[in-house]
Every structure is written in C-alpha cells, then in structure tokens.
Design a protein around this motif. Structure first.
Motif, short mmCIF file in Angstrom:
data_model
loop_
_atom_site.label_atom_id
_atom_site.label_comp_id
_atom_site.label_asym_id
_atom_site.label_seq_id
_atom_site.Cartn_x
_atom_site.Cartn_y
_atom_site.Cartn_z
N ASP A 20 0.43 -1.00 0.14
CA ASP A 20 -0.46 -0.31 -0.17
C ASP A 20 0.92 1.24 -0.14
O ASP A 20 2.56 0.99 0.75
N ASN A 23 -1.97 7.06 2.24
CA ASN A 23 -2.62 8.42 1.91
C ASN A 23 -2.30 9.81 2.62
O ASN A 23 -1.58 10.67 1.46
N THR A 51 -7.84 4.86 -4.54
CA THR A 51 -6.88 3.41 -3.80
C THR A 51 -8.50 2.57 -3.47
O THR A 51 -9.06 2.94 -3.82
N PRO A 127 -1.43 0.44 -6.56
CA PRO A 127 -2.29 0.10 -4.62
C PRO A 127 -2.84 1.45 -5.29
O PRO A 127 -3.85 1.77 -4.50
N ALA A 128 -1.82 2.73 -6.10
CA ALA A 128 -3.29 3.99 -5.80
C ALA A 128 -2.72 4.20 -7.37
O ALA A 128 -1.85 3.86 -8.23
N GLY A 196 3.08 3.85 -6.82
CA GLY A 196 2.99 2.94 -6.04
C GLY A 196 5.34 1.80 -6.04
O GLY A 196 5.98 2.65 -6.39
#
Length: 220
Positions: A20, A23, A51, A127-128, A196
């Motif tokens: 991850d 944020n 995400t 993941p983002a 990521g």
C-alpha cells in the motif's frame, strides 16, 4: 533524494508490488506539487486519487472493456499528430521496439502485445492511481502547466521512494473513469498515473533519449 537522482531514476514503471501507499504520503506529495509552475497561477489541474475498492472497481470495468476488444470512447483530444514527421516518428517506433524487446515480445506476436497494452487498465498492479483532468476551455499553455504539475508529482514520488507510470491510455476509456470519479462535465480527462512500489522482479525498461545536440542549441 537529490533532484538529479530523482530525474535519473524516474521511469514509467509497468510492474508494481501490492504494498500500500499511505494516504499521508500521497497528500504530502500532492500538496508539495501544487507549487508547480502555473501561468497567472491558474492551477488548471483537477486530480482524483483512487485506492482500495474504488480503484479495484475501475480496474475491473476497464480491463473487461479492453479484454472484450472494446476500442474505447470517442477521443476528447489527439494523443499524437496523425502524421508524425521525422525524427519524432522514428523515436516513437524505436521506443516501442525497445520496450517490447526488453519484454521478449517479437513484433509478430500480436496477442502478447495486446496483453501488454491491456495491463495499462489494471494499473500494472499498482495500489494507487491518480486521474488528472483539465477544464475543457483551457488552451495549450494550461496543458503545459498540467504537464509540469505531473512531472513535479513524479519527482516527488521518487523522493518518497515510490515509482509511477503516467498513462494517457486511461483517456481511451474516459467514460468508465467518469463512472467512478464523477467529474464535472466541464472537465476532460488528460491521463491517469499508476503509483506504488516497483516490483523488483518486473520488467525494467529504460528507453533511450536523443543526444543533447539533437534537442538543444547553445548560442553565445
């Protein structure tokens, strides 16, 4: 990380781990990137960060379209001039050949090349992802501002030990992106950006750049 190192190590990563991206890191990067140059301080960028489940749903819908042979929505801007002249045409061809050669995919293997392109819409496992929009009534100078903003983001991500891949490919399915992020009708999707940690086992392609004397002229 030194700025020169960030520039030298930035590349379009097409293979990410599942680790991850916090944020708070994305917030720190995007907050700092807001200082990117902007004519008359218009700041014409509008960025959506996805995400988790939202991104997973977008990936699922986009990959389904691509896998079904859907050629995409009506284009809202021209990615490349229809008749690229030299030397730009040759640079584009060479970049494609270097990339596919590094992946071990021969020119005649259309299936493998299509699969490689389809990986865009899975964000290469990242993941983002960021989706950058611009107001439709903005002109070339404001599009340049958006480019500088995105480059600033990518260099700041390197300072955080992260990698990215800017993807105009997301504009192909701009309606699918809109289903997830619900942008104002006045906005146009320029690109997405996968974010990521680079997968060390993934492909590492460094596309050649033109020699300095082809792109820069020193006068005294």
């Amino acid at each position: 990380m030194d700025v020169y190192e960030a520039v030298a190590t930035r590349r379009a990563v097409r293979g990410f781990t599942r680790d991850d991206v916090p944020n708070e890191v994305l917030e720190r990067v995007l907050s700092a990137a807001s200082r990117a140059p902007s004519g008359a301080n218009l700041q014409p960028w509008h960025t959506y960060v996805l995400t988790g489940q939202r991104l997973d749903e977008l990936k699922k819908r986009a990959v389904a379209r691509a896998s079904a042979g859907d050629t995409g929505d009506e284009p809202e801007y021209e990615m490349y001039p229809p008749d690229l002249k030299s030397p730009y045409r040759e640079r584009r061809w060479a970049a494609a050949e270097q990339r596919y050669s590094a992946l071990g995919i021969p020119r005649e293997d259309k299936t493998a090349r299509t699969k490689t392109v389809t990986a865009n819409w899975s964000c290469f496992g990242a993941p983002a992802a960021l989706f950058c929009y611009i107001d439709r009534n903005m002109g070339p100078a404001q599009w340049a501002d958006v480019g500088m903003y995105l480059q600033t983001i990518m260099l700041l991500l390197r300072a955080e030990g992260l990698h990215s891949c800017p993807q105009m490919a997301w504009s192909v399915y701009h309606r699918t992106v809109a289903e997830i992020v619900s942008p104002a009708e006045s906005l146009l999707l320029f690109c997405g950006m996968s974010v990521g940690h680079a997968d060390p086992a993934g492909p590492c392609v460094r596309v050649d750049r033109a020699p300095l004397n082809e792109t820069v002229t020193f006068l005294d």
